[in-house]
Each structure stands twice: as C-alpha cells, then as structure tokens.
Design a protein around this motif. Structure first.
Motif, PDB file in Angstrom:
ATOM      1  N   VAL A 171       0.813  -1.216   0.000  1.00  0.00           N
ATOM      2  CA  VAL A 171       0.000   0.000   0.000  1.00  0.00           C
ATOM      3  C   VAL A 171       0.849   1.269   0.000  1.00  0.00           C
ATOM      4  O   VAL A 171       0.413   2.331  -0.457  1.00  0.00           O
ATOM      5  CB  VAL A 171      -0.968  -0.010   1.206  1.00  0.00           C
ATOM      6  CG1 VAL A 171      -0.203   0.146   2.520  1.00  0.00           C
ATOM      7  CG2 VAL A 171      -2.029   1.070   1.071  1.00  0.00           C
ATOM      8  N   SER A 172       2.082   1.190   0.480  1.00  0.00           N
ATOM      9  CA  SER A 172       2.950   2.370   0.528  1.00  0.00           C
ATOM     10  C   SER A 172       3.224   2.946  -0.862  1.00  0.00           C
ATOM     11  O   SER A 172       3.566   4.129  -0.990  1.00  0.00           O
ATOM     12  CB  SER A 172       4.283   2.045   1.215  1.00  0.00           C
ATOM     13  OG  SER A 172       5.002   1.080   0.476  1.00  0.00           O
ATOM     14  N   GLU A 173       3.042   2.134  -1.898  1.00  0.00           N
ATOM     15  CA  GLU A 173       3.316   2.636  -3.254  1.00  0.00           C
ATOM     16  C   GLU A 173       2.213   3.540  -3.781  1.00  0.00           C
ATOM     17  O   GLU A 173       2.300   4.054  -4.894  1.00  0.00           O
ATOM     18  CB  GLU A 173       3.618   1.462  -4.182  1.00  0.00           C
ATOM     19  CG  GLU A 173       4.918   0.769  -3.779  1.00  0.00           C
ATOM     20  CD  GLU A 173       5.592  -0.002  -4.896  1.00  0.00           C
ATOM     21  OE1 GLU A 173       4.970  -0.242  -5.944  1.00  0.00           O
ATOM     22  OE2 GLU A 173       6.781  -0.350  -4.719  1.00  0.00           O
ATOM     23  N   GLN A 174       1.169   3.768  -2.947  1.00  0.00           N
ATOM     24  CA  GLN A 174       0.256   4.883  -3.236  1.00  0.00           C
ATOM     25  C   GLN A 174       1.055   6.178  -3.374  1.00  0.00           C
ATOM     26  O   GLN A 174       0.698   7.064  -4.153  1.00  0.00           O
ATOM     27  CB  GLN A 174      -0.744   5.062  -2.089  1.00  0.00           C
ATOM     28  CG  GLN A 174      -1.712   3.928  -1.899  1.00  0.00           C
ATOM     29  CD  GLN A 174      -2.989   4.114  -2.698  1.00  0.00           C
ATOM     30  OE1 GLN A 174      -2.981   4.654  -3.812  1.00  0.00           O
ATOM     31  NE2 GLN A 174      -4.077   3.642  -2.159  1.00  0.00           N
ATOM     32  N   GLN A 175       2.129   6.291  -2.590  1.00  0.00           N
ATOM     33  CA  GLN A 175       2.927   7.518  -2.583  1.00  0.00           C
ATOM     34  C   GLN A 175       3.625   7.755  -3.925  1.00  0.00           C
ATOM     35  O   GLN A 175       3.992   8.888  -4.251  1.00  0.00           O
ATOM     36  CB  GLN A 175       3.969   7.466  -1.462  1.00  0.00           C
ATOM     37  CG  GLN A 175       3.401   7.272  -0.064  1.00  0.00           C
ATOM     38  CD  GLN A 175       2.646   8.483   0.463  1.00  0.00           C
ATOM     39  OE1 GLN A 175       2.697   9.559  -0.127  1.00  0.00           O
ATOM     40  NE2 GLN A 175       1.968   8.328   1.587  1.00  0.00           N
ATOM     41  N   LEU A 176       3.795   6.692  -4.704  1.00  0.00           N
ATOM     42  CA  LEU A 176       4.371   6.826  -6.042  1.00  0.00           C
ATOM     43  C   LEU A 176       3.288   6.983  -7.103  1.00  0.00           C
ATOM     44  O   LEU A 176       3.503   7.639  -8.126  1.00  0.00           O
ATOM     45  CB  LEU A 176       5.224   5.586  -6.374  1.00  0.00           C
ATOM     46  CG  LEU A 176       6.410   5.285  -5.463  1.00  0.00           C
ATOM     47  CD1 LEU A 176       7.081   3.985  -5.910  1.00  0.00           C
ATOM     48  CD2 LEU A 176       7.413   6.434  -5.483  1.00  0.00           C
ATOM     49  N   LEU A 177       2.141   6.371  -6.850  1.00  0.00           N
ATOM     50  CA  LEU A 177       1.066   6.367  -7.841  1.00  0.00           C
ATOM     51  C   LEU A 177       0.394   7.726  -7.993  1.00  0.00           C
ATOM     52  O   LEU A 177       0.207   8.216  -9.116  1.00  0.00           O
ATOM     53  CB  LEU A 177       0.030   5.305  -7.457  1.00  0.00           C
ATOM     54  CG  LEU A 177      -1.118   5.081  -8.441  1.00  0.00           C
ATOM     55  CD1 LEU A 177      -0.610   4.433  -9.717  1.00  0.00           C
ATOM     56  CD2 LEU A 177      -2.204   4.216  -7.799  1.00  0.00           C
ATOM     57  N   ILE A 178       0.017   8.336  -6.887  1.00  0.00           N
ATOM     58  CA  ILE A 178      -0.753   9.577  -6.931  1.00  0.00           C
ATOM     59  C   ILE A 178      -0.014  10.703  -7.676  1.00  0.00           C
ATOM     60  O   ILE A 178      -0.623  11.419  -8.478  1.00  0.00           O
ATOM     61  CB  ILE A 178      -1.145  10.035  -5.511  1.00  0.00           C
ATOM     62  CG1 ILE A 178      -1.995   8.954  -4.820  1.00  0.00           C
ATOM     63  CG2 ILE A 178      -1.898  11.360  -5.552  1.00  0.00           C
ATOM     64  CD1 ILE A 178      -3.257   8.567  -5.551  1.00  0.00           C
TER      65      ILE A 178
END
Length: 220
Positions: free
Chosen positions: A158-165
């Motif tokens: 879920v931490s890769e939300q920080q890359l996706l957004i």
C-alpha cells in the motif's frame, strides 16, 4: 488526464448491493436494516459526489517491477503476470467525495455501519463505471484491458500509493489526498492500475493465488 463527475443515479446502486457488502450475501436483512438502507440511499443521492479520473501512460515491465515516468512499482508476481503483454497502463482514482465522507460518520452505530458499507459500494461502482468508459475509449485502438489492481492487494504494498498519486500531475486528483501512512482521504476511494493492449485480457480474480482473506473480490 480524464476526469468525470457522476451521480448516484449513474451508478444504479440497489439495496441488495449494500446487503451484499454488509455480508448478507443474497439474503434480505431484517425490516429495520432494510428501512435504514433505503433511507440512507435516499440521503446519499443528495450527498455523494462520485468522481473518477484516469490517465493512460506507457511503461516498462520487467519481472514484477513496472517503471512509469521514472517511478518503479514493485507489483508482486500475481499482478505482474496479469499485466504481462500490456502496451500501456491506465492509472485511476474513484471516490465518493468529501461531503459523503464527512456525513457517513454521523448517527448511531447502525447508521454509521450501513453508511460505511454504502460508501464502499459507491466507490467500487464508480470504479466499475470508470472501467466501462475506459474500455469504450480504447476499443478504437483494438485494445483490451486487464482487471484493475490496487495498492494493498495481491502483494502490491500500500505504501506505493505515494508513487502512484503523483503520476496524475496533480497533488489532489479527484480531490483525494494521502496520509503519511498512505491511506487515501476520503477513505471511500479506490486507486490502482489497469493493463491495456491487444495481448491482455480480463479474467476472473484468481483468489486461490492470493492469501489476503479480507479482499472484497474474494469468492467465499
């Protein structure tokens, strides 16, 4: 980036969708619960602001690592296998909006529980509508799409939300923000990725390959 605002009418949400989200399956709950669901659906039609946005991007998939715009996503073997053969990727967000998010926490425990379940249904059906509109836009290219996959599921951290957004080029796409722990706000929001191309396909979710027992896609 394509951005579209919808209404609850556009999503064709029925009470049985909410019952299923609450765990009733195909059975009908007691009269009190039915009454509250119907009332909250009516209220939600005035409060929810379903909104989705998506952007189509090119990237390079090697093993389980997908690179898009210098951002490297570690998707895990389940998602990377599903995306293999994609010519491009759609990143997306779907949300109920802030007005609903604030309202769903009001009232007694039963109201709050049902409003929470309804919020999940709205967000997911908004994402379903996004997929249908995306499919219509890629058909002229002869492309198909994969299932949609979200951070936090199928080995994708879920931490890769920080890359996706940030890939949307807007710090708050569809009005959605991230907390330091990568939780989306409004909470009733969905984000993720879809593979696009001639050599991909939409498949039933392979629940037997995944150990995440609480996934909403899991077939019991």
């Amino acid at each position: 980036m394509f951005d579209k605002r919808l209404s609850l009418t556009d999503l064709d949400i029925r009470p049985d969708h909410v019952y299923e989200q609450m765990g009733y399956g195909m059975t009908t709950p007691d009269e009190r619960t039915v009454s509250v669901v119907e009332r909250l659906l009516a209220d939600a039609s005035k409060l929810a602001r379903p909104n989705y946005c998506y952007a189509v991007m090119y990237g390079s998939l090697e093993g389980d690592a997908l690179t898009m715009s210098d951002h490297v996503f570690h998707l895990g073997r389940i998602i990377s296998r599903q995306l293999a053969g994609a010519e491009a990727y759609a990143i997306f967000i779907a949300t109920v909006g802030w007005k609903y998010e604030n309202w769903r926490k009001e009232g007694d425990l039963l109201n709050a529980y049902i409003a929470d379940a309804l919020g999940s249904v709205i967000a997911e059906r908004c994402a379903d509508r996004m997929e249908a509109d995306l499919q219509a836009s890629i058909e002229k290219l002869g492309w198909r799409r994969t299932n949609r996959f979200s951070p936090g599921y199928c080995e994708w951290h879920v931490s890769e939300q920080q890359l996706l957004i940030p890939l949307f080029g807007n710090p708050n796409p569809c009005g959605v923000t991230l907390t330091e722990s990568s939780l989306m706000q409004p909470v009733k929001s969905v984000s993720g990725i879809i593979g696009l191309g001639r050599d991909v396909s939409y498949r039933d979710y392979s629940c037997q390959l995944c150990q995440l027992s609480h996934c909403f896609r899991r077939k019991h």
